[in-house]
Structure formats: structure tokens, C-alpha cells
Write a protein that holds these residues in place. Structure first.
Motif, short mmCIF file in Angstrom:
data_model
loop_
_atom_site.label_atom_id
_atom_site.label_comp_id
_atom_site.label_asym_id
_atom_site.label_seq_id
_atom_site.Cartn_x
_atom_site.Cartn_y
_atom_site.Cartn_z
N THR B 45 0.76 -1.13 0.00
CA THR B 45 -0.08 -0.02 -0.17
C THR B 45 0.92 1.31 0.13
OG1 THR B 45 -1.46 -1.06 1.30
CG2 THR B 45 -2.01 1.02 1.17
N ALA B 46 1.95 1.31 0.85
CA ALA B 46 2.62 2.42 0.92
C ALA B 46 3.49 2.71 -0.62
CB ALA B 46 3.83 2.36 1.86
N LEU B 47 3.80 1.38 -0.97
CA LEU B 47 4.64 1.55 -2.47
C LEU B 47 3.68 2.19 -3.51
CD1 LEU B 47 6.87 0.37 -3.85
CD2 LEU B 47 5.78 -1.59 -4.65
N THR B 48 2.43 1.75 -3.45
CA THR B 48 1.40 2.65 -4.25
C THR B 48 1.27 4.01 -4.14
OG1 THR B 48 -0.09 0.54 -3.67
CG2 THR B 48 -1.02 2.02 -5.35
N VAL B 49 1.17 4.19 -3.00
CA VAL B 49 1.29 5.74 -2.73
C VAL B 49 2.43 6.41 -3.04
CG1 VAL B 49 0.97 7.46 -1.20
CG2 VAL B 49 -0.41 5.49 -0.93
N VAL B 50 3.66 5.51 -2.79
CA VAL B 50 4.86 6.38 -3.20
C VAL B 50 5.08 6.45 -4.77
CG1 VAL B 50 7.43 5.85 -3.09
CG2 VAL B 50 6.07 5.85 -0.98
N THR B 51 4.96 5.45 -5.34
CA THR B 51 4.80 5.37 -6.76
C THR B 51 4.07 6.59 -7.61
OG1 THR B 51 3.35 3.64 -7.27
CG2 THR B 51 5.54 2.96 -7.23
N VAL B 74 0.93 0.80 -13.47
CA VAL B 74 1.68 0.62 -12.14
C VAL B 74 0.52 0.32 -11.22
CG1 VAL B 74 3.10 1.61 -10.60
CG2 VAL B 74 3.52 1.92 -12.94
N ALA B 75 -0.28 1.25 -11.00
CA ALA B 75 -1.31 1.26 -9.79
C ALA B 75 -1.96 -0.31 -9.76
CB ALA B 75 -2.26 2.20 -9.84
N MET B 76 -2.34 -0.71 -11.04
CA MET B 76 -3.22 -1.78 -11.01
C MET B 76 -2.43 -3.08 -10.87
SD MET B 76 -6.35 -1.47 -11.39
CE MET B 76 -6.15 -0.19 -10.21
N SER B 77 -1.09 -2.92 -11.07
CA SER B 77 -0.04 -4.09 -10.80
C SER B 77 -0.11 -4.42 -9.69
CB SER B 77 1.17 -4.00 -11.61
OG SER B 77 1.04 -3.29 -13.03
N ILE B 78 0.18 -3.26 -8.72
CA ILE B 78 0.39 -3.36 -7.46
C ILE B 78 -0.82 -3.98 -6.89
CG2 ILE B 78 1.18 -2.41 -5.14
CD1 ILE B 78 2.82 -0.49 -6.70
N HIS C 76 -8.86 16.44 -5.72
CA HIS C 76 -9.39 16.90 -4.57
C HIS C 76 -9.68 15.92 -3.40
CE1 HIS C 76 -10.82 20.90 -6.03
NE2 HIS C 76 -10.99 20.41 -7.25
N LEU C 77 -9.33 14.70 -3.62
CA LEU C 77 -9.30 13.54 -2.71
C LEU C 77 -8.19 13.54 -1.89
CD1 LEU C 77 -11.01 10.84 -4.77
CD2 LEU C 77 -12.12 12.30 -3.10
N ASP C 78 -8.22 13.41 -0.65
CA ASP C 78 -6.85 13.47 0.25
C ASP C 78 -6.43 11.94 0.37
OD1 ASP C 78 -5.07 13.90 2.06
OD2 ASP C 78 -6.41 15.28 3.27
N VAL C 79 -5.29 11.99 -0.16
CA VAL C 79 -4.56 10.38 -0.45
C VAL C 79 -4.53 9.98 1.15
CG1 VAL C 79 -2.73 9.05 -0.93
CG2 VAL C 79 -3.38 10.93 -2.29
N LYS C 80 -4.21 10.72 1.93
CA LYS C 80 -4.16 10.19 3.42
C LYS C 80 -5.33 9.68 4.05
CE LYS C 80 -4.72 13.52 6.68
NZ LYS C 80 -4.35 15.24 6.44
N TYR C 81 -6.70 10.33 3.62
CA TYR C 81 -7.70 9.34 4.26
C TYR C 81 -7.82 8.18 3.62
CZ TYR C 81 -8.46 13.77 6.98
OH TYR C 81 -8.30 14.67 7.83
N GLY C 82 -7.59 8.26 2.25
CA GLY C 82 -7.74 6.91 1.32
C GLY C 82 -6.87 5.98 2.02
N GLY C 83 -5.76 6.40 2.15
CA GLY C 83 -4.59 5.46 2.61
C GLY C 83 -4.94 4.93 3.98
N ILE C 84 -5.39 5.60 4.88
CA ILE C 84 -5.67 5.28 6.12
C ILE C 84 -6.95 3.89 6.25
CG2 ILE C 84 -6.70 5.58 8.52
CD1 ILE C 84 -5.38 8.46 8.22
N ASN C 85 -7.83 4.51 5.24
CA ASN C 85 -8.90 3.64 5.26
C ASN C 85 -8.55 2.29 4.68
OD1 ASN C 85 -11.34 4.85 6.08
ND2 ASN C 85 -11.66 5.85 4.21
N THR C 86 -7.45 2.46 3.65
CA THR C 86 -6.84 0.92 3.24
C THR C 86 -6.48 0.32 4.13
OG1 THR C 86 -6.53 2.29 0.99
CG2 THR C 86 -5.61 -0.01 1.24
#
Lengths: 587, 258, 229
Positions: B45-51, B74-78, C76-86
Motif C-alpha cells: 500500500t505504501a508502495l502504491t502511494v509512493v509510486t 503501475v497502480a493496477m499491477s500493485i 480533490h481527494l485526500d490520499v491520506k484518508y484513502g490510505g488510512i482507510n486502506t
């Protein structure tokens, strides 16, 4: 040596009543018993009555459509008779919209309430456990839930149709059906909710059947010892499970579109109306195979039993059923040749030709089964033969529709109407009615009157062909579908078609009378009037609550007419070619 | 006839029905496996955000022109790896009857067919006839397709169309154009601000910084991406920011506009 | 057995529910019933996936046509909240898998603790969604379809993006609630009668599978909605 255990009917005193025996507590107790039953046979019978009732409703709508088309201009839908029945709008606009509402009612009722649940939920529910040697389906309570969901959906649909109805056609094409709520006359949201609910009933039935077939086969029954009706139901259930959710989301999106004007199907907001068609037909094409596959399964059983000949090419038919199910997912675009781009049209046209292959395999196998068979021309067999003839015409007329160049002329014409009526009605309904006749003794314990059945079959066959064969010509000459008015040149053919439709209605009416009479005063049916070898013929007509007294152990195939004496029959009636001493079946 | 094996329950045997002849008992996934998987999923998950941040950086700061499909691929592969891990380990597909995996694969196949063939159509609408793409005009036509013109002339008659509800009243959105434009017009009418002020507020709402910094001037040169026409722009050009968006929209407008 | 039979109890009262459970008599044995229930549930999961496939298809088609609108909206979507939800959903998947493991090993205490954590994660997901995403957006006028009233759309087609967003996440959130309801039901039964143990944990297994599916769908939704450029 293990044999099939046959129920010993000489048990005398503690002979169990059949599943139809009313509850000792009286009428009210019987009603409660049926309302809370988890017995697949009772559920199947309830579905049968509901489906036949809905068939009559859809049939009345069809006769209204045909009656309207007697004259080239307005007749019935003139605001005075039906215009008041279907509320809404002023007289001038109600005419036009009333005809639309009638054919929408016909289409929606027939597709969602009759044919899709028809053979699977009635004959499938009743016969599947019996043919597999099981006590019930895998999830009996889910089966009951499926029935109640069907009732709920049917209630919604009938309410919606009677309360201003819907005038979009059963296909709910956007942007008309998704336009701002004021544009369409009718309760589209209620109609689509009804179809959404009915989808769940379909999914749960399919799910139940797949698990039943995987898990509840009796000992000795491998996959290739099952009757071919079961294979057909398996393929049908796979399609039901995979395709129906897509119509669910489609109708949900349509409801969002109407209520929130989301804009995905409306060019006014940058959407694409053809996208709806993709969504819709991704389900609705596989569903036509949900309709026809059980019909083909029924036809296989009927032909095998009434020709007393093993079905030609068992594995070919089994795999062809699965093949039809698989290919059915690839071809939905052929309903949209006139709306899609050219590349997609070409691809879908090519893919559509593939679906003819497994279908043709089946047709040739049926014909090969007839060859040198000992054909008994009774009512179910006449229906099976009608099925062969009518379904073949329907299938063959699909080819000009699959070919792009000819389809551009035939699209949305009466040729399409005739084609799908030949396959859906000439195929599925004919096979279904034949199956009901064939298994009527088993389900109700009564025999119907043979000559009335034959008369009904002939009337239906003649009426059907007169109605719909003329429509091929109408279509080629350019008569568009869903039109209440037409040019004078078409009037003769339309009138012939209408006469045929009323003949068809008369035929069905006569059969209904036959069934009702048999329930009241028909003679008692023997356990095995046709000499069948599949497991349902080993038990009484009608069956007891638990189907089999002991778990059956299968020792022969479903079509081994040359090796095994049929149960409960006089061996003299059904002699074997070279009788084996002792036989494989000990009584 | 055939005796059914006795249904005995052995309280000492955690599986209980192992003696019924089923050799595959119920697989119990070890805690270690589960923990390894969850940690892997968190890392991915962290990798997705980082990429995705890397992609943004590459496009905005380094000026690389990454094609659009890179982001999705990239996103879909991860995501595919993550989903497969959940399916195989958490949902135990790896240890179960292969029938369940087959069911899921069939389902994926139907899904792929659906998206693939629909996408093939929607993407190639205009191959032969240009006018077939018209329905996909950016921003929408703003006009209800059921009654496109409000008056038409047919056979010497003039017919007026309106959005009417079932009692004959005129209804409708009252739009004269695409939704977003309509809202902008209403906003400006309500607040009475100028176009320039609206643009300023719009840029602020959409977190779009002034592009003046991105333009080369005498003291610094800046790598530019986009249509070459904008290369001539300088820091003094007021429309620099908006031209960028004009350039971005060019493709879409060509597809739908007249 | 011709009417709905709700008493599946056999054996000595006072025993835990999982020991007292008797399988339905149209099955050959308990193993068959468990396998059949699981097969049926996997078929049902397939239908759920296909339900979402419609939403993914709508997303894919519109992203294909209007990529800039989707990029503008996604900003406009905050990745932070999406990430926390994930992360919340992933952890909840882990705990529900652990609770099934506890059922298989007859560890009733940790079964319930893991279930409680899962349910709390579900509600946390829902809370974050509502409080930090839906409600702030709604109050800014960012709403689905014709309800959209924000005058600063970043792209003329952005309202479509928001409709897709609300549709996809809304239906997903509905499934989160359904999954949480199933798990709460399992928890209640566990407290009431120790219903889940080594020989019977079908309902818990199926609820767990449903929950994992909800998680997998979010795994795909998150990058598609939050990480577009």
C-alpha cells in the motif's frame, strides 16, 4: 449386487401420503404448510402456477397488441377504452403511449416473469433433486427465499404496469428511459426495481442448482451419468450466476440516472446512451440462453424417452451446453449493430457466428437420435418435434441478423420480432409446455386427456407459424417494430398474423383446460407412463415428501433403453432388444 | 444397502470429521503466514502511494512526459499483487478445492470481457464516421437529447417541444448549456464578481498555482511540456496559466467539437 | 422436514453450540455440508464481483473519455484518508482471518476479540469516510449528478467524475455495512452459545470471505480513485 432401490408400494398401513396430500389440520394449516415449505417439489409447483398466471397476463397483452395492429391506424389504443385504463396524459398523447405501454408490459412480463424463471424454477426445482437421487436441493431455505423474492418482484412489476405502466419497451433504452422524470409516462423506477428484485431470485436459484449438482448426486452417479436435463440446468445456472448481477448494477445505475440525473447515460451531461445498451445487453444476451438451455434439456429428455433410444452423442450435448453458456458471454453487441462503432460491430458479428456451432451440434444430435428410434407420437413428443422445427427456423433466421450488411436493413424490423419469437416461444415455451405434459403425471399424479393435448399442440403449432412466419415477410418488406401505425400495404400480413395469434391463444387455452380437467377428474397416473429410465420414474406419482425411501444407488445410465427394463412397467410393453437374463434391475 | 460410515465426533481431534475419509482436512493457516501477508500488504500500500508521488514528481518537476497508461498500469499491477495475496492466503484459495479458484477466474474472465469489449467500442466510435462520437462531447451538450431543438419545422408546420411532465407542465433544468458552465454563470450572476475574480477563486479552489514561476525568464530557464506554441510565453503573459489548460483540453475538444 | 426447521440442536444441552450443531439431513455428512455452503458462498461472491464490475466499467469508460476531468477531480481527494482507510480494511481482513483460525483451534476468547476488532475497523472506515470525505465534500456542493452545485469545477466534465466517485464508494460503503452486520451477527451468536468451533464454523467462514471480498474491492478502488494523475 446392489440395485436401484425401488419403493415398495405394498407397505399398506403406514403408506406415506404424497407431497400433495393436504395437511390434516384443515385448509388454513395446509396454506401455512405450503407457505413455509422447504420442499423443492412444493416450491416448484407454486412457481408453476405463478409462471402460468404471468404467462396469461403477458399473453393478454400480446393479444391486445395484435388486435391493435388489425388496422393500419388507431383502433383500441384510442384513449377511450385502454386510454382510461392506463392513466396519464391527455387523450391525444395517451393513444401513442398506451400502445407502447402494452407492448412493454408484454415484453417485461414475458421476459422477466415467465421465461427466465419458467423452466429453471418450475421443472428445474421439481426435477433436479429427483434426477440426482437427492432428498432436496442444497439450500432448501434459500429456495423458499428465492420464491418469495420472485413474488415480491412480480408484485412490484404488476403494480408498476397497472399504475401508468412503462412505455420504454422492456429494454429501457436511454436516453428516453433515463430522461428527467417528467418525460416518460410511467413508473420506470418501479419497473426497474421489480426487475432488480427478480434478478436476485434468478441468482439464488442458479446458485442452489450448481451446488446441488456438485454435491448431492447419489452414489454411482458420476458427471457423465447424469441426465442431460441436469447438464442443461448446470449450464443455465452458470449463466444466471455470472450474468444477472450485471443487470442488477445496470438497473441501479438507471435508477440513479433518473433520480439524481447522474449523467452517465445522457449526452446532456457528457454521458453515452450506448453505454447503457452495452450494460443492458451484457446480461440480456446471456439471459436468452438461460431461457433456451433448459428448453433444450427438456427436448433432449423428451426425444430420448419417446424414441426409446439412447441420446446420440451424450458428451457432445453435455459439452455443447457448456459451450453455449461460454460463448453466450461474447456476443452481446449483436443487439447494437446500429448503435456501435464499426470495429466493435465487426468483432461482435464474427463472434456471433460461433454460437451457432454448439447449437447446431445439439440439433444434429437430436435428429440422429430420432433416426431408427421407436417414436411414440404422443403429446410431449409432438411438442419436442415442434421444438426441433421451430427452434431451427429461429436459429437459422438469426444468421441474417448476425451478418452486418443484412442486419442494417433488418434491425428493429419485424424480422427481429419473428426471429426472437421463434427461438423464445417456438423454442423455450414449446419445450416447456412439452415438458409440463411429460412430467405432469409425475408432478400431479393425474393423466391429462391425450387427444385434447394433441389438439392443443396442433393449434399452437399452426397458430404460431401463422402468426410469426408472416412477420418475417413483414420485416423484410420494412415494417418497423413497436409501431402502432403502419402503411396500408402491410395490412393483409398483419391481419393474417393477428388471426394466427388468436389461434395460438385458443390452443393455449385448450391446454389450460386440459390441465385443469386432469386435476379435477383425470385418471390416476402410473409411476412411469412413458418408460423412462431416469431416477424420477422410480418413485411414485406424485412423489412422497422425502422423494426416495432409501438413497438410490445408480447402476445404469439415464438412456440405457437397450440394457435395462424401465421401472414400474410391464416388460412386455417395453421389451429389450436381446433380453438379458435377470436384468440389471431386480424388483 | 450400503452402510453409511458412522458419524462420530472425537473431542480430542480438532478437525472432528477427519476420519470420514477426506484426506484434506481443514487447512489452518499459521499465524506467521497471516502476519507476513498483512505486513506485505501494508508495504505494498505504501508502495502504491509512493509510486504515484514519484509519477507526479516526474511529470511536474522533471518534465517527463509519461503516457497516461503508466499511472494505471503501475497502480493496477500493485493492486493485483495485493488482491491476489488476499485471495490466496486470507481467503485460502491456495489451500482449498481448485473449484473455487475456477469460479473466481470465470468471474474475472466475464469482467474482462465486459470491460474489454465495451471499451473497444467506446474508444473506436469514430473510426468510420466522425459524427458517431458527438454524444461524447466534453462537458456535455447541456441539451436534453429527447428534445434537441425547441422548435422544428415539419411539413409546413412549426412544432414546439418542451420538457413536459405527465400533467403537461413544462419542467426541466432550465439549462442552456453544459452543467459546469451553467453553474459558473449562476455563481457569477449571484455574486456579481468579475470574470477575472472568478478565475482567481477558481484557481484557488482547485489548488492551481500561478504558472508565472514555471515560465522561463531572463534569470532562469524552465523545461516546458505541452504544445510548442506555449514556449514563447513569458512571465509577463497573464494567460499563461489558462493556456495550459487549453492545451490539455485540446485533444478532448477535437474529438467532440465542431 | 417439510417446513422450516430451526432446531439443529442435538446432543447434551450446556455444550457449546458448535458441538451441538447437527448438519442438515439431505447432506451425507458435515464435511459435505461445509463444502456445499462454501461453494455456494463463492458463487455468491462471484455475483458481488460482477455487480462491482458495472461500476468499474463505468469508471473505465469515462476515464478513457475524460482523463483530465478524472485527474482534476482526483486531486480533490485526500490520499491520506484513502490510505488510512486502506490500512484499516487490511488490518480488519487480518483480524477476521485470525478469528477463523481461532475458531478452528477452539480459542473462543480470541475469536471474539478478533471479531470485535474487525467490526471496530469497519465502523472506523465508515466514520473516516463520512466525517472526512463525504460530509466536507457535500457541504462544498460536490454532490453526485444534478445535485452538483460547486461553481469551481476544475474541468467541465468533473461532475461526472464525482458521480462515479460517489457511486463506487457509496455502493462499497453499503457492502462494508452489510459485512459488518454479518460479523456482528456472528459475534452475537458466539457470545450467546459459543456457536463456532473446530467442527462447525461455516457462518463465520462465509462472513469472513465476504469481508475479504469487500477489502479486495477497496484495494482496487483506492488507487483508481485517489491516485490518478
Amino acid at each position: 449386487m446392489t440395485t436401484i432401490t425401488t419403493p415398495d408400494t405394498g407397505h399398506g398401513g403406514h403408506h406415506e401420503g404424497s407431497y400433495l396430500t393436504p395437511n390434516k389440520g384443515g385448509v388454513f394449516a395446509t396454506i401455512i404448510q405450503w407457505a413455509t415449505t422447504i420442499d423443492h417439489k412444493k416450491i416448484g409447483m407454486m412457481y408453476l402456477f405463478a409462471v402460468l398466471g404471468m404467462f396469461m397476463l403477458g399473453g393478454v397483452a400480446a393479444l391486445m397488441v395484435r388486435a391493435e395492429l388489425w388496422e393500419p391506424t388507431r383502433m383500441l389504443a384510442d384513449g377511450t377504452v385502454t386510454g382510461q385504463f392506463f392513466k396519464g396524459g391527455d387523450t391525444a398523447s395517451a393513444n401513442y403511449l398506451t400502445y407502447n405501454r402494452i407492448f412493454t408490459m408484454h415484453g417485461a412480463v414475458m421476459v422477466f416473469l415467465v421465461i427466465v424463471p419458467g423452466a429453471p424454477a418450475t421443472l428445474g426445482n421439481f426435477l433436479l433433486p429427483l434426477m440426482l437421487g437427492a432428498k432436496d436441493v442444497a439450500f432448501p431455505r434459500l429456495n423458499l427465499l428465492s420464491w418469495y423474492i420472485y413474488l415480491l418482484g412480480a408484485a412490484f412489476a404488476v403494480l408498476a404496469l397497472l399504475n401508468t405502466g412503462a412505455d420504454t419497451g422492456w429494454t429501457f433504452y436511454t436516453p428516453y428511459s433515463s430522461s428527467h422524470a417528467g418525460n416518460t409516462y410511467g413508473n420506470i423506477v418501479m419497473m426497474t426495481t421489480a426487475a432488480f428484485i427478480l434478478g436476485f431470485s434468478s441468482i439464488l436459484t442458479g446458485l442452489n442448482f450448481i451446488v446441488t449438482i456438485h454435491k448431492l448426486r447419489c452414489p454411482g452417479m458420476g458427471w457423465f451419468d447424469m441426465p442431460l436435463f441436469v447438464w442443461a440446468m448446470y449450464a443455465t445456472s452458470i449463466i444466471q450466476v455470472l450474468a444477472t448481477p450485471v443487470i442488477g448494477i445496470t438497473l441501479l445505475l438507471l435508477i440513479f440516472e433518473r433520480v439524481f440525473h447522474v449523467g452517465i447515460f445522457d449526452p446532456a451531461m457528457g454521458g453515452d446512451p450506448v453505454l447503457f445498451q452495452h450494460f443492458f445487453w451484457f446480461y440480456s444476451h446471456p439471459v436468452v440462453y438461460v431461457m433456451i438451455l433448459p428448453g433444450m434439456g427438456i427436448a433432449t429428455e423428451l426425444i430420448a424417452v419417446h424414441c426409446r433410444k439412447p441420446i446420440f452423442g451424450y458428451r457432445a450435448i453435455a459439452f455443447a451446453s457448456l459451450g453455449i453458456a461460454a460463448v453466450s458471454f461474447l456476443v452481446w453487441g449483436h443487439h447494437m449493430f446500429a448503435s456501435m462503432g464499426e470495429l466493435a460491430s465487426a468483432v461482435f458479428s464474427a463472434l456471433t457466428f460461433f454460437v451457432a456451432i454448439p447449437t447446431a451440434v445439439k440439433v444434429f444430435n437430436w435428429i440422429a437420435t430420432l433416426y431408427k428410434g421407436s417414436i411414440a407420437l404422443n403429446t410431449p413428443m409432438l411438442y419436442a418435434l415442434s421444438f426441433l422445427f421451430l427452434f431451427s427456423i429461429g436459429g437459422l433466421t438469426g444468421l441474417p441478423l448476425a451478418t452486418l450488411a443484412t442486419d442494417l436493413h433488418l434491425h428493429d424490423s419485424y424480422f427481429v420480432v419473428a426471429h426472437f419469437h421463434y427461438v423464445m416461444m417456438g423454442g423455450t415455451v414449446i419445450a416447456f409446455v412439452g415438458g409440463v405434459h411429460h412430467w405432469w403425471p409425475k408432478m400431479t399424479g393425474k393423466m391429462y386427456t391425450e387427444w385434447v393435448g394433441i389438439l392443443g399442440c396442433l393449434l399452437v403449432f399452426v397458430g404460431f407459424n401463422v402468426t410469426f412466419f408472416t412477420q418475417f415477410f413483414l420485416g423484410i418488406q420494412g415494417m418497423p417494430r413497436r409501431y402502432a401505425n403502419y402503411v396500408d400495404e402491410f395490412q393483409l400480413l398483419h391481419q393474417i398474423s393477428t388471426v394466427g395469434a388468436f389461434t395460438l391463444g385458443l390452443g393455449f387455452f385448450i391446454q389450460l383446460g386440459n390441465f385443469i380437467h386432469s386435476l379435477i377428474a383425470g385418471r390416476k397416473a402410473p409411476p412411469n407412463p412413458w418408460g423412462g429410465l431416469t431416477l424420477e420414474w422410480y418413485i411414485e406419482s406424485p412423489p412422497t415428501e422425502h422423494n426416495f425411501h432409501k438413497e438410490p444407488i445408480l447402476t445404469h445410465g439415464p438412456y440405457d433403453y437397450e440394457d435395462v427394463y424401465p421401472p414400474h412397467c410391464d416388460p412386455a410393453d417395453f421389451p429389450l432388444p436381446d433380453p438379458k437374463p435377470g436384468g440389471a434391475n431386480a424388483h | 444397502m450400503q452402510a453409511q460410515p458412522a458419524q462420530t465426533f472425537d473431542p480430542n481431534d480438532p478437525h472432528g470429521f477427519a476420519e470420514l475419509g477426506e484426506h484434506h482436512g481443514h487447512h489452518i493457516t499459521s499465524t506467521r503466514t497471516l502476519v507476513v501477508v498483512i505486513l506485505t500488504l501494508v508495504v505494498l500500500t505504501a508502495l502504491t502511494v509512493v509510486t504515484s508521488s514519484i509519477e507526479t514528481y516526474l511529470v511536474k518537476e522533471m518534465g517527463w512526459m509519461l503516457p497516461e497508461w503508466v499511472n494505471i498500469a503501475v497502480a493496477m499491477s500493485i493492486a493485483l499483487v495485493k488482491g491476489t495475496l488476499v485471495l490466496l492466503i486470507f481467503m485460502a484459495l491456495r489451500y482449498e478445492n481448485p473449484l473455487y479458484s475456477i469460479i473466481f477466474l470465470f468471474c474475472m474472465f466475464a469482467f474482462a470481457l465486459f470491460l474489454g469489449l465495451t471499451g473497444m467500442d467506446l474508444d473506436n466510435r469514430g473510426l468510420v464516421y466522425d459524427w458517431k462520437v458527438d454524444s461524447q462531447q466534453t462537458g456535455g451538450t447541456g441539451v436534453n437529447m429527447m428534445h434537441p431543438p425547441s422548435t422544428i419545422h415539419v411539413l409546413g408546420e412549426t412544432i414546439e417541444f418542451h420538457d413536459l411532465n405527465s400533467t403537461g407542465e413544462k419542467v426541466g433544468f432550465g439549462f442552456t448549456g453544459p452543467l459546469a458552465e451553467e453553474l459558473k454563470k449562476r455563481y457569477i450572476a449571484q455574486t456579481g464578481i468579475t470574470e477575472a475574480e472568478y478565475q482567481r477563486r477558481w484557481a484557488e479552489a482547485n489548488h492551481i498555482h500561478e504558472h508565472h514561476d514555471d515560465l522561463p525568464n531572463a534569470d532562469r530557464s524552465v523545461t516546458r511540456t505541452g504544445l510548442s506554441g506555449a514556449l514563447d510565453a513569458t512571465a509577463s503573459d497573464d494567460h499563461g496559466g489558462h493556456d495550459d489548460h487549453g492545451a490539455d483540453d485540446g485533444h478532448a475538444k477535437d474529438a467532440g467539437g465542431h | 422436514m417439510s417446513t422450516i426447521d430451526t432446531s439443529t440442536k442435538a446432543g447434551a444441552p450446556g455444550e457449546p453450540g458448535w458441538k451441538r450443531y447437527k448438519f442438515a439431513d439431505h447432506f451425507r455428512n458435515a464435511e459435505d455440508e461445509f463444502d456445499a455452503c462454501k461453494l455456494g458462498f463463492w458463487l455468491f461472491l462471484a455475483t458481488e464481483v460482477l455487480l462491482f464490475s458495472g461500476l468499474f466499467c463505468a469508471y473505465a469508460m469515462f476515464r478513457m473519455k475524460y482523463p483530465e476531468a478524472f485527474a482534476a477531480g482526483s486531486h480533490h481527494l485526500d490520499v491520506k484518508y484513502g490510505g488510512i482507510n486502506t490500512l484499516v480494511l487490511l488490518v480488519s481482513s487480518f483480524t477476521v482471518a485470525m478469528s477463523i483460525r481461532c475458531a478452528q483451534l477452539n480459542n473462543q476468547k480470541w475469536l471474539r476479540i478478533n471479531l470485535i476488532i474487525t467490526i471496530l475497523c469497519a465502523f472506523l472506515f465508515f466514520f473516516i469516510k463520512l466525517a472526512f470525505e463525504y460530509i466536507p465534500k457535500w457541504s462544498q456542493g460536490i454532490r453526485p449528478g444534478i445535485l452538483y452545485s460547486n461553481p469551481f469545477a476544475g474541468h467541465p466534465q468533473e461532475p461526472t467524475w464525482w458521480s462515479v466517485y460517489y457511486g463506487a464508494t457509496g455502493i462499497h460503503a453499503l457492502h462494508v455495512l452489510i459485512g459488518a452486520a454479518l460479523l456482528i451477527w456472528c459475534l452475537v451468536r458466539s457470545f450467546r452459545s459459543n456457536q463456532y468451533g473446530p467442527t462447525h464454523y461455516t457462518m463465520l467462514e462465509n462472513a469472513g470471505l465476504y469481508w475479504h471480498l469487500v477489502d479486495v474491492i477497496w484495494i482496487f478502488l483506492f488507487p483508481l480513485l485517489y491516485l490518478i494523475h
